[in-house]
Each structure stands twice: as C-alpha cells, then as structure tokens.
Design a protein around this motif. Sequence first.
Motif, PDB file in Angstrom:
ATOM      1  N   ILE A   1       0.816  -1.227   0.000  1.00  0.00           N
ATOM      2  CA  ILE A   1       0.000   0.000   0.000  1.00  0.00           C
ATOM      3  C   ILE A   1       0.841   1.265   0.000  1.00  0.00           C
ATOM      4  N   GLU A   2       2.164   1.117   0.185  1.00  0.00           N
ATOM      5  CA  GLU A   2       3.037   2.283   0.069  1.00  0.00           C
ATOM      6  C   GLU A   2       2.873   2.944  -1.301  1.00  0.00           C
ATOM      7  N   GLY A   3       2.550   2.138  -2.326  1.00  0.00           N
ATOM      8  CA  GLY A   3       2.418   2.667  -3.693  1.00  0.00           C
ATOM      9  C   GLY A   3       1.049   3.242  -4.000  1.00  0.00           C
ATOM     10  N   HIS A   4       0.134   3.225  -3.030  1.00  0.00           N
ATOM     11  CA  HIS A   4      -1.232   3.726  -3.266  1.00  0.00           C
ATOM     12  C   HIS A   4      -1.352   5.153  -2.737  1.00  0.00           C
ATOM     13  N   GLU A   5      -1.718   6.066  -3.607  1.00  0.00           N
ATOM     14  CA  GLU A   5      -1.907   7.448  -3.156  1.00  0.00           C
ATOM     15  C   GLU A   5      -3.349   7.659  -2.737  1.00  0.00           C
ATOM     16  N   MET A   6      -3.537   8.018  -1.472  1.00  0.00           N
ATOM     17  CA  MET A   6      -4.889   8.297  -0.977  1.00  0.00           C
ATOM     18  C   MET A   6      -5.376   9.630  -1.536  1.00  0.00           C
ATOM     19  N   HIS A   7      -6.672   9.683  -1.824  1.00  0.00           N
ATOM     20  CA  HIS A   7      -7.302  10.902  -2.303  1.00  0.00           C
ATOM     21  C   HIS A   7      -7.457  11.893  -1.146  1.00  0.00           C
ATOM     22  N   THR A   8      -7.501  13.160  -1.484  1.00  0.00           N
ATOM     23  CA  THR A   8      -7.723  14.219  -0.486  1.00  0.00           C
ATOM     24  C   THR A   8      -9.219  14.497  -0.393  1.00  0.00           C
ATOM     25  N   GLU A   9      -9.726  14.621   0.822  1.00  0.00           N
ATOM     26  CA  GLU A   9     -11.139  14.949   1.015  1.00  0.00           C
ATOM     27  C   GLU A   9     -11.255  16.131   1.971  1.00  0.00           C
ATOM     28  N   TYR A  10     -12.293  16.939   1.746  1.00  0.00           N
ATOM     29  CA  TYR A  10     -12.454  18.198   2.478  1.00  0.00           C
ATOM     30  C   TYR A  10     -13.341  17.984   3.693  1.00  0.00           C
ATOM     31  N   ILE A  11     -12.894  18.545   4.822  1.00  0.00           N
ATOM     32  CA  ILE A  11     -13.641  18.355   6.068  1.00  0.00           C
ATOM     33  C   ILE A  11     -13.965  19.702   6.701  1.00  0.00           C
ATOM     34  N   SER A  12     -15.080  19.734   7.393  1.00  0.00           N
ATOM     35  CA  SER A  12     -15.381  20.891   8.242  1.00  0.00           C
ATOM     36  C   SER A  12     -16.062  20.380   9.509  1.00  0.00           C
ATOM     37  N   VAL A  13     -15.590  20.905  10.629  1.00  0.00           N
ATOM     38  CA  VAL A  13     -16.079  20.464  11.935  1.00  0.00           C
ATOM     39  C   VAL A  13     -16.374  21.704  12.771  1.00  0.00           C
ATOM     40  N   LYS A  14     -17.591  21.777  13.287  1.00  0.00           N
ATOM     41  CA  LYS A  14     -17.987  22.948  14.073  1.00  0.00           C
ATOM     42  C   LYS A  14     -17.396  22.897  15.478  1.00  0.00           C
TER      43      LYS A  14
ATOM     44  N   LEU B   1     -13.815  24.554  11.866  1.00  0.00           N
ATOM     45  CA  LEU B   1     -12.511  24.162  11.329  1.00  0.00           C
ATOM     46  C   LEU B   1     -12.694  23.680   9.900  1.00  0.00           C
ATOM     47  N   HIS B   2     -11.996  24.304   8.957  1.00  0.00           N
ATOM     48  CA  HIS B   2     -12.030  23.872   7.554  1.00  0.00           C
ATOM     49  C   HIS B   2     -10.635  23.425   7.153  1.00  0.00           C
ATOM     50  N   THR B   3     -10.497  22.201   6.708  1.00  0.00           N
ATOM     51  CA  THR B   3      -9.215  21.755   6.166  1.00  0.00           C
ATOM     52  C   THR B   3      -9.477  20.492   5.340  1.00  0.00           C
ATOM     53  N   SER B   4      -8.443  19.694   5.111  1.00  0.00           N
ATOM     54  CA  SER B   4      -8.629  18.480   4.310  1.00  0.00           C
ATOM     55  C   SER B   4      -7.778  17.363   4.903  1.00  0.00           C
ATOM     56  N   THR B   5      -8.102  16.137   4.509  1.00  0.00           N
ATOM     57  CA  THR B   5      -7.358  14.986   5.017  1.00  0.00           C
ATOM     58  C   THR B   5      -7.072  13.995   3.900  1.00  0.00           C
ATOM     59  N   GLN B   6      -5.904  13.405   4.016  1.00  0.00           N
ATOM     60  CA  GLN B   6      -5.486  12.352   3.082  1.00  0.00           C
ATOM     61  C   GLN B   6      -5.144  11.100   3.894  1.00  0.00           C
ATOM     62  N   ILE B   7      -5.588  11.065   5.127  1.00  0.00           N
ATOM     63  CA  ILE B   7      -5.191  10.008   6.056  1.00  0.00           C
ATOM     64  C   ILE B   7      -5.512   8.620   5.514  1.00  0.00           C
ATOM     65  N   ILE B   8      -4.586   7.696   5.684  1.00  0.00           N
ATOM     66  CA  ILE B   8      -4.870   6.293   5.402  1.00  0.00           C
ATOM     67  C   ILE B   8      -4.792   5.567   6.745  1.00  0.00           C
ATOM     68  N   ILE B   9      -5.854   4.869   7.083  1.00  0.00           N
ATOM     69  CA  ILE B   9      -5.880   4.123   8.335  1.00  0.00           C
ATOM     70  C   ILE B   9      -5.730   2.653   7.976  1.00  0.00           C
ATOM     71  N   ALA B  10      -4.628   2.075   8.425  1.00  0.00           N
ATOM     72  CA  ALA B  10      -4.291   0.702   8.052  1.00  0.00           C
ATOM     73  C   ALA B  10      -3.714  -0.001   9.274  1.00  0.00           C
ATOM     74  N   PRO B  11      -3.665  -1.337   9.242  1.00  0.00           N
ATOM     75  CA  PRO B  11      -3.078  -2.061  10.370  1.00  0.00           C
ATOM     76  C   PRO B  11      -1.735  -1.455  10.781  1.00  0.00           C
ATOM     77  N   GLY B  12      -1.576  -1.247  12.082  1.00  0.00           N
ATOM     78  CA  GLY B  12      -0.426  -0.515  12.594  1.00  0.00           C
ATOM     79  C   GLY B  12      -0.833   0.864  13.093  1.00  0.00           C
ATOM     80  N   TYR B  13      -2.044   1.314  12.676  1.00  0.00           N
ATOM     81  CA  TYR B  13      -2.556   2.614  13.124  1.00  0.00           C
ATOM     82  C   TYR B  13      -3.105   2.481  14.549  1.00  0.00           C
ATOM     83  N   LYS B  14      -2.867   3.498  15.358  1.00  0.00           N
ATOM     84  CA  LYS B  14      -3.394   3.530  16.730  1.00  0.00           C
ATOM     85  C   LYS B  14      -4.589   4.478  16.774  1.00  0.00           C
ATOM     86  N   TYR B  15      -5.781   3.929  16.994  1.00  0.00           N
ATOM     87  CA  TYR B  15      -6.991   4.758  17.069  1.00  0.00           C
ATOM     88  C   TYR B  15      -6.955   5.611  18.329  1.00  0.00           C
TER      89      TYR B  15
END
Length: 411
Positions: free
Chosen positions: A247-260, A341-355
């Motif tokens: 999955i190192e070769g997979h580019e995650m898409h960017t998505e826009y977030i807003s949180v009040k 808060l307005h920003t964006s995320t490209q986060i990939i959550i995969a095994p090894g991630y700490k919730y």
Amino acid sequence: MEEKNIDPRHIRIRDYNYPLPDERIAKYPLPVRDQSKLLVYRNGAVSEDVFTALPDYLTGGELMIFNNTKVIQARMHFRKETGALIEVFCLEPAAPSDYAQNFQQTEHTAWLCMIGNLKKWKEGTLKREMTVKGFPVTLTATRGECRGTSHWVDFAWDRPEVTFADILEVFGELPIPPYLNRETQESDKETYQTVYSKIKGSVAAPTAGLHFTPRVLEALKSKGVELEELTLHVGAGTFKPVKSEEIEGHEMHTEYISVKRETIESLIAHQARAVAVGTTSVRTLESLYHIGVKLAENPEATEEELRVRQWQPYEKESGIPPVEALRHILAYLDRYGMETLHTSTQIIIAPGYKYRIVKAMVTNFHQPQSTLLLLVSAFVHGDWKTIYDYALSHDFRFLSYGDSSLLFGQE
C-alpha cells in the motif's frame, strides 16, 4: 491477527482479499432502511440483529457522530454534434474552490472533472440546453488543462438568475457506485442520501448512514446517546482500487472536512471518545487528533499546513492525549475568531494505526482489497476475517446498499 509493530507501508493488499460473488452485492436498498441486518462485533464475538435494535447495544451517554454531507448530482452528459456522448463528472470545485461558494455561482464556474470518452473531446465547447427554474438555459463546458487523472472544466450559462446548484439539480445525475453495474434510477435520488444529509459536496454517499431513520435517531436520543454532525465530502477516490502490491504505492485521495466548534466541545466533554457512523466520520475524527498534534507543535499553522497527509500518523509517535489535542483546535479557532474548522485529510488508516478517538463504529461491508477494509482491520486488530466470514455465511448483503455492522474497539 496482525503483528503489533507492523509497518503499514509494507502491507500487501492481497492479504485483504475475500470472495465476493456478484449476487452478494446489494443492487438496491431494502424498502425500509432500518430493517437491514446488523452484525455486532465485540471482543472477538460476532452476533446479529436488525438495525432498529442498534440503540440496545449502547449504554447511553455515548457521543455518536454522523457525516452530514449530501451527494450532488455530479455526473453530466453532453452530446457532440458528431453524435459522440461525453460524460463530465464533477469531482471537486476549482474556481472558486469552496464548495458552498461554487454552488452559488451565477453564469460561470470551474471544476476538476473526470471525463468519459475523453478521446472524442479533443477541443471545442460542449453545449446543452435545458429549462431551469422556468428559464431556458444554455450550458457550455470548455476543457482546460489536465490535472493528474482529472481535467479543469469551465462551465458557463446565460442566465444570472440560475446558480450552479440549480443547474446540477436539473442537469446532473446522481453518481451511484460503479460496482452496482446499473444506471442511476429516480429512486436513487432519495435512497442514496442519508435522512440527515445537509451540506452539498459528495460524489458518493457516506453509506453507513443510509440505515438510519427518524425512529432510530429518536430511539438513540431516548437512550441518552448524544448526536453530533461533521462534514467530510466523499470523493470518487473512495472507489479507487489499490493497484500496487504494497500500500506504500497507493496514493490516498484528499477529502475536504469541516467540523464545528460545538462538535469539538462535545468530543472534549466525552473525553474524546466517540461512536463514528461510517468510515468517513472515522477518518475525520481521527484526523482531528493529528491536526491537534500539529497545532501543539505550531499554533500558527495555516489551513493548508493543517491538512493531514497520508502517512503522517505513522511518522512519529505522539504522546499528546486526545483531549489535549482537541483543546489545541479550540484555541486555534479562538485565535482566528472561527466557528468551524475547515481543512482536508489524506489520512490512510491501516493495520499498525493507533486509534485515538473512535471507540466504536457503524459501517457497511466493504470491497475486497480496499483501503476501507484496511481501516476496519486496524480497528479490530486484524480480526476482519471473523467478521466477513460470518457475514458471507449468514446471508448479509454487501457494499453501499447492503447491510450494516456495529464494531466495538478493544479497551
């Protein structure tokens, strides 16, 4: 089960495969949303129920968070004078880049689009006529530069009384998932939206939310569960298969977030513990933690600097508690006099991630070898096969219009 110290970059996507016959993919939703099946996973044990029983599995006092994004009718068709049919699929606003502003544009706007039958549209302007709000409107589309897998497209129309939102309502089609292998139908306009959808901008529904009905929402409130909303606009990249071996070769898409601000305050009041409805809410909530960590390091960070990059959570371990990270976001909002808060995320959550924030999630059953299956596996510490083997052997329906699950994390 996965190793504790796995490097997520070297996960082999073929290890996250399972047989999914076409007949197990739900092509249409059930007639009553909340009558879908509910798989419940807690401490390695799996059981099943009906979705209306969801509140019974919560104790009361939890904070449940929903993604209130609304799917837009993002797919448009133009026919050239030669007869060639060109599909223009609006992915994200380009000028202006703010969703709300773009939808309110009159006379012209620009989007980054995927184009179907691209080889037949080398040059020239596409044109289509329609009636919008009682006005005859001529819409034109002019292709601009290529941006990766998408193209800049300028749209123009000849009626200042008509907004781009109005045009999409009349002219666009709802983009149902490609794996349904069918045309969009009129019924999808209702069934492929959550009952609480509000903020236009997604090209795919946050499908875990499709099971909720007003009666289930009321039952949750009666149980003492607090309900909050945030917004992540789901991009077409959510359907992008992982083509690379690791999955190192997979580019995650960017998505826009807003949180009040109120949502962040509610999270803090609940010790930064939440039940997330859908993987989009999961990705937004977990991104908040990493945004707070960035602000702890650099309180003056810009909106662009706050964007959560794909591998950022794995680069170094942060000892900042989740509540403290969220307080840094509140301080940032205070500093700039902002309510959201307005920003964006490209986060990939995969095994090894700490919730950090999500303690339970409501989610559907995802495609084999997908980043969403990686996200689930990380949450259940590698026990995803137990869940999916049960679903496959107990007649659960899969993917967007399929059944649901309630997964509890290990304490």
